[in-house]
Design a protein around this motif. Sequence first.
Motif, mmCIF file in Angstrom:
data_model
loop_
_atom_site.group_PDB
_atom_site.id
_atom_site.type_symbol
_atom_site.label_atom_id
_atom_site.label_comp_id
_atom_site.label_asym_id
_atom_site.label_seq_id
_atom_site.Cartn_x
_atom_site.Cartn_y
_atom_site.Cartn_z
ATOM 1 N N LYS A 1 -4.285 -42.271 -9.436
ATOM 2 C CA LYS A 1 -3.310 -41.250 -9.924
ATOM 3 C C LYS A 1 -2.088 -40.922 -9.340
ATOM 4 C CE LYS A 1 -3.604 -36.262 -11.918
ATOM 5 N NZ LYS A 1 -4.425 -35.301 -11.959
ATOM 6 N N MET A 2 -2.327 -40.824 -7.972
ATOM 7 C CA MET A 2 -1.102 -40.291 -7.047
ATOM 8 C C MET A 2 -0.053 -41.552 -7.427
ATOM 9 S SD MET A 2 -2.671 -39.184 -3.681
ATOM 10 C CE MET A 2 -4.166 -37.659 -3.646
ATOM 11 N N ALA A 3 -0.581 -42.774 -7.479
ATOM 12 C CA ALA A 3 0.585 -43.831 -7.428
ATOM 13 C C ALA A 3 1.147 -43.805 -9.221
ATOM 14 C CB ALA A 3 -0.189 -45.288 -7.461
ATOM 15 N N LYS A 4 0.267 -43.397 -9.977
ATOM 16 C CA LYS A 4 0.712 -43.180 -11.346
ATOM 17 C C LYS A 4 1.836 -42.236 -11.561
ATOM 18 C CE LYS A 4 -1.508 -43.411 -15.055
ATOM 19 N NZ LYS A 4 -2.432 -42.847 -16.210
ATOM 20 N N CYS B 1 -1.762 -44.814 2.590
ATOM 21 C CA CYS B 1 -1.863 -43.300 2.923
ATOM 22 C C CYS B 1 -0.431 -42.379 2.365
ATOM 23 C CB CYS B 1 -1.875 -43.224 4.171
ATOM 24 S SG CYS B 1 -3.335 -43.719 5.061
ATOM 25 N N CYS B 2 0.545 -43.261 2.444
ATOM 26 C CA CYS B 2 1.806 -42.456 2.184
ATOM 27 C C CYS B 2 2.036 -41.883 0.778
ATOM 28 C CB CYS B 2 3.262 -43.112 2.753
ATOM 29 S SG CYS B 2 3.424 -44.759 1.798
ATOM 30 N N LEU B 3 1.252 -42.342 -0.156
ATOM 31 C CA LEU B 3 1.264 -42.025 -1.532
ATOM 32 C C LEU B 3 0.911 -40.693 -1.656
ATOM 33 C CD1 LEU B 3 -0.649 -44.898 -3.457
ATOM 34 C CD2 LEU B 3 1.882 -44.297 -3.414
ATOM 35 N N ARG B 4 0.068 -39.930 -0.505
ATOM 36 C CA ARG B 4 -0.130 -38.637 -0.421
ATOM 37 C C ARG B 4 0.880 -37.770 -0.025
ATOM 38 N NH1 ARG B 4 -5.188 -35.733 -1.749
ATOM 39 N NH2 ARG B 4 -4.886 -33.770 -0.972
ATOM 40 N N TYR B 5 1.736 -38.027 0.745
ATOM 41 C CA TYR B 5 2.787 -37.219 1.102
ATOM 42 C C TYR B 5 3.640 -36.439 0.011
ATOM 43 C CZ TYR B 5 2.095 -40.247 5.276
ATOM 44 O OH TYR B 5 1.762 -40.792 6.376
ATOM 45 N N GLU B 6 4.019 -37.324 -1.219
ATOM 46 C CA GLU B 6 4.702 -36.493 -1.852
ATOM 47 C C GLU B 6 3.889 -35.914 -3.255
ATOM 48 O OE1 GLU B 6 7.983 -38.910 -2.947
ATOM 49 O OE2 GLU B 6 9.067 -38.845 -0.831
ATOM 50 N N HIS B 7 2.776 -36.082 -3.090
ATOM 51 C CA HIS B 7 1.890 -35.888 -4.421
ATOM 52 C C HIS B 7 1.660 -34.482 -4.801
ATOM 53 C CE1 HIS B 7 -1.489 -35.576 -7.029
ATOM 54 N NE2 HIS B 7 -2.418 -34.895 -6.012
ATOM 55 N N GLU B 8 1.934 -33.557 -3.925
ATOM 56 C CA GLU B 8 2.107 -32.014 -4.453
ATOM 57 C C GLU B 8 3.291 -31.857 -4.915
ATOM 58 O OE1 GLU B 8 1.016 -33.152 -1.553
ATOM 59 O OE2 GLU B 8 -1.228 -32.281 -1.392
ATOM 60 N N VAL B 9 4.313 -32.446 -4.611
ATOM 61 C CA VAL B 9 5.688 -32.345 -5.149
ATOM 62 C C VAL B 9 5.852 -32.730 -6.234
ATOM 63 C CG1 VAL B 9 8.298 -32.510 -4.850
ATOM 64 C CG2 VAL B 9 7.061 -32.258 -2.699
ATOM 65 N N TYR B 10 5.348 -34.094 -6.582
ATOM 66 C CA TYR B 10 5.239 -34.727 -7.790
ATOM 67 C C TYR B 10 4.511 -33.948 -8.662
ATOM 68 C CZ TYR B 10 7.797 -39.148 -7.124
ATOM 69 O OH TYR B 10 8.817 -39.867 -6.984
ATOM 70 N N GLU B 11 3.408 -33.391 -8.157
ATOM 71 C CA GLU B 11 2.543 -32.674 -9.157
ATOM 72 C C GLU B 11 3.145 -31.444 -9.686
ATOM 73 O OE1 GLU B 11 -2.440 -32.351 -8.872
ATOM 74 O OE2 GLU B 11 -1.195 -31.463 -7.323
ATOM 75 N N LEU C 1 11.368 -35.618 -9.881
ATOM 76 C CA LEU C 1 11.948 -34.867 -8.876
ATOM 77 C C LEU C 1 13.285 -34.438 -9.047
ATOM 78 C CD1 LEU C 1 10.727 -37.229 -5.822
ATOM 79 C CD2 LEU C 1 9.477 -35.129 -6.818
ATOM 80 N N ALA C 2 14.140 -35.086 -10.087
ATOM 81 C CA ALA C 2 15.517 -34.683 -10.420
ATOM 82 C C ALA C 2 15.471 -33.750 -11.446
ATOM 83 C CB ALA C 2 16.218 -36.160 -10.801
ATOM 84 N N GLY C 3 14.262 -33.470 -12.134
ATOM 85 C CA GLY C 3 14.142 -32.458 -13.027
ATOM 86 C C GLY C 3 14.783 -33.113 -14.408
#
Length: 314
Positions: free
Chosen positions: A202-205, A225-235, A263-265
């Motif tokens: 789901k994080m990749a999607k 593992c790096c898919l996790r780093y920006e997950h909260e921001v994307y969510e 991310l750009a809104g």
Amino acid sequence: MENKNIRTEVTEEKIKNSSSEEKIEIVGINFREAGKIYYFAPLKYKLSVGDRVIVDTARGTEIGTVKVANKMIPATEVVSPLKAVTRPATEDDLKRDAKNREMEFEAALICKKKIAAHGLGMSLVSVEYTFDNSKLIFYFTCESRVDFRELVKDLAATFRTRIELRQIGIRDEAKMMGGLGICGRKYCCSGFLSDFVQVTIKMAKEQNFSLNSAKVSGACGRLMCCLRYEHEVYEEALRVTPPTGSLVLTSDGEGTVIEIKPLAGQVRVKLSDNEKDAPKLYSVKDIKILRAAKSKRNPKEDEEELSEDIAEDN
């Protein structure tokens, strides 16, 4: 030796009798690069990050590296019993540790020959001596179960110490072996991650990655593992961004969202069915959602698709 035991018992008793508001002084120590950090009682020692120390662990006497200097933390965060630092490492200790690394290399060569001699379908990944040489640990991977009892006896007779063979997973193998990721940097797991984080498709999607295994998998064959780093921001951004296919109202009229940039809104909206009219880019703040689109795919389908891609690659 007697004094050290007394100090350790006092430390354990202090933890048991402490209240939730009381704080305990600790130092954080790990035993391998990017390894898990364990808490120890510093006692009288004032230690800095990078200092080498001798400690007693469940595996025996070990040499570790200070990763968290003397620090007061709530007693509730400490798991009892809290073992104490034996002493800072001396020059002789460092020389012994270096000698152990050389012995580990030699032990690996011998073990590989014995694995071949016994005809075992296992792959040796790493070898580790405890600091006091009381135990020799062999880490290996294997696709199926193997009977290595005869191998253990052979190794014990050769090295004359306690032998432990420990099977590890593919992610642990990548962490131990190290290497460079597709980004050109050192693997996150072997560079700074002390524990593996949970990563889902789901994080990749959500980050608009292609669900092709080559795009979202690391060297270990698992999701990066790096898919996790920006997950909260994307969510957080996706909560206020209408999904593709949503009907929205813009300053130029109604239209359908055909592309999102969380991310750009921003969203790209097609205002009419006329193919000649180019879609326009709007800020999420400047549009109104009339009808939000539902997901067209089942997440399980994406997982099955990714699994099929990985199977084909292998």
